[in-house]
Design a protein around this motif. Sequence first.
Motif, PDB file in Angstrom:
ATOM      1  N   CYS A 292      -4.941 -14.081   7.046  1.00 45.49           N
ATOM      2  CA  CYS A 292      -4.006 -13.823   5.959  1.00 45.49           C
ATOM      3  C   CYS A 292      -3.104 -12.639   6.312  1.00 45.49           C
ATOM      4  O   CYS A 292      -3.490 -11.737   7.060  1.00 45.49           O
ATOM      5  CB  CYS A 292      -4.768 -13.500   4.666  1.00 45.49           C
ATOM      6  SG  CYS A 292      -5.755 -14.868   4.042  1.00 45.49           S
TER       7      CYS A 292
ATOM      8  N   ARG B  43      -0.791 -10.637   0.779  1.00 41.30           N
ATOM      9  CA  ARG B  43      -1.773 -10.016  -0.122  1.00 41.30           C
ATOM     10  C   ARG B  43      -1.695  -8.495   0.041  1.00 41.30           C
ATOM     11  O   ARG B  43      -1.574  -7.993   1.168  1.00 41.30           O
ATOM     12  CB  ARG B  43      -3.194 -10.446   0.210  1.00 41.30           C
ATOM     13  CG  ARG B  43      -3.583 -11.822  -0.304  1.00 41.30           C
ATOM     14  CD  ARG B  43      -3.309 -12.878   0.704  1.00 41.30           C
ATOM     15  NE  ARG B  43      -3.897 -14.159   0.326  1.00 41.30           N
ATOM     16  CZ  ARG B  43      -3.606 -15.298   0.926  1.00 41.30           C
ATOM     17  NH1 ARG B  43      -2.751 -15.338   1.942  1.00 41.30           N
ATOM     18  NH2 ARG B  43      -4.172 -16.419   0.527  1.00 41.30           N
TER      19      ARG B  43
ATOM     20  N   LEU C 278     -10.035 -11.064   4.694  1.00 44.02           N
ATOM     21  CA  LEU C 278      -8.693 -11.652   4.679  1.00 44.02           C
ATOM     22  C   LEU C 278      -8.095 -11.683   6.085  1.00 44.02           C
ATOM     23  O   LEU C 278      -7.412 -12.644   6.460  1.00 44.02           O
ATOM     24  CB  LEU C 278      -7.794 -10.882   3.721  1.00 44.02           C
ATOM     25  CG  LEU C 278      -8.143 -11.026   2.233  1.00 44.02           C
ATOM     26  CD1 LEU C 278      -7.303 -10.081   1.384  1.00 44.02           C
ATOM     27  CD2 LEU C 278      -7.953 -12.469   1.761  1.00 44.02           C
TER      28      LEU C 278
END
Length: 299
Positions: free
Chosen positions: A25, A3, A20
């Motif tokens: 992530c 991301r 996140l």
Amino acid sequence: MVRLITGAGGMMGSHLYETLKYLNCDVLPTFYNSTLDPRETITQEMKMLNVLHYEHVKKVLGEIKPDVIYHLAAQSRPDVSFKDPALTIQTNVIGTTNLLQACAELGLKLLFINASSSAVYGDIDWSNPPDENSSCHPLSPYGTSKLSQEHIVKNFNQMHGIPYVNVRIFNCTGPRKINDFVSDVCRRVVNKEFPLKVGNLDGLRSIVDVRDLVRGLVLCENIKNETINLGSDVSHKIGDVLKIIAGDTPYEIDDSLLRPTDEPIILGNINKAKDLLGWKQEIALEQTITDTLDYWRTL
């Protein structure tokens, strides 16, 4: 999945970055001009990226090859857009176009989650909260830039098959926010800046906590090619919000805080978010105010 966040040096972007990371992530936070308080240190973890510098944008995207872009970089203040409409249009429309053009040239078929705004609705009958199919008549250069941004995002989907979510974000506040009513009044109360300077207290506004909003943004990874409202479906009179924050603390109207045009009501229909994302506001306004006051006390 990788991301990339643009505008991670703002309130919403910094909270999204932390969320996140908490979810383990792989995320690259980028920013250009931070809108956080200068005492904040979180931007030290972030990469500089000016969305108006096309070649640098393309270089970063080519190196990272993200699967999702959360595009939050913007000139995001309606009041500033009245004073500098050209900067607003350039940053929000050209900056978005640069990101999408780089994705197209690099052949990236990532998900482009675009932070739009309830300001796209503008001059409508707000007594009937707008849904995503309602007419849009923005009242500020900022609102116009965000509506244009949405159309550019759709154009690149049509031209190059880049999937997207246009997220129309309603009034959002909380810890790290600056230059909005709730956070500024909280800061002035903590700093004992009396009498409090305020603008229009008659408006009705939905107000959503940034942590709720970020949770909704992350859920947008589960949909594509949609436009969706994220916000509170409860409205508050601004004068009543002032009372929750400051009680009977003296205040005075400051003409410099009044806008040339201002919607009397901003309240959205979030049924689509409830149905598609299973999302709704969970944090009460009183909790947001308590946490924002604590933020300013401890910064």
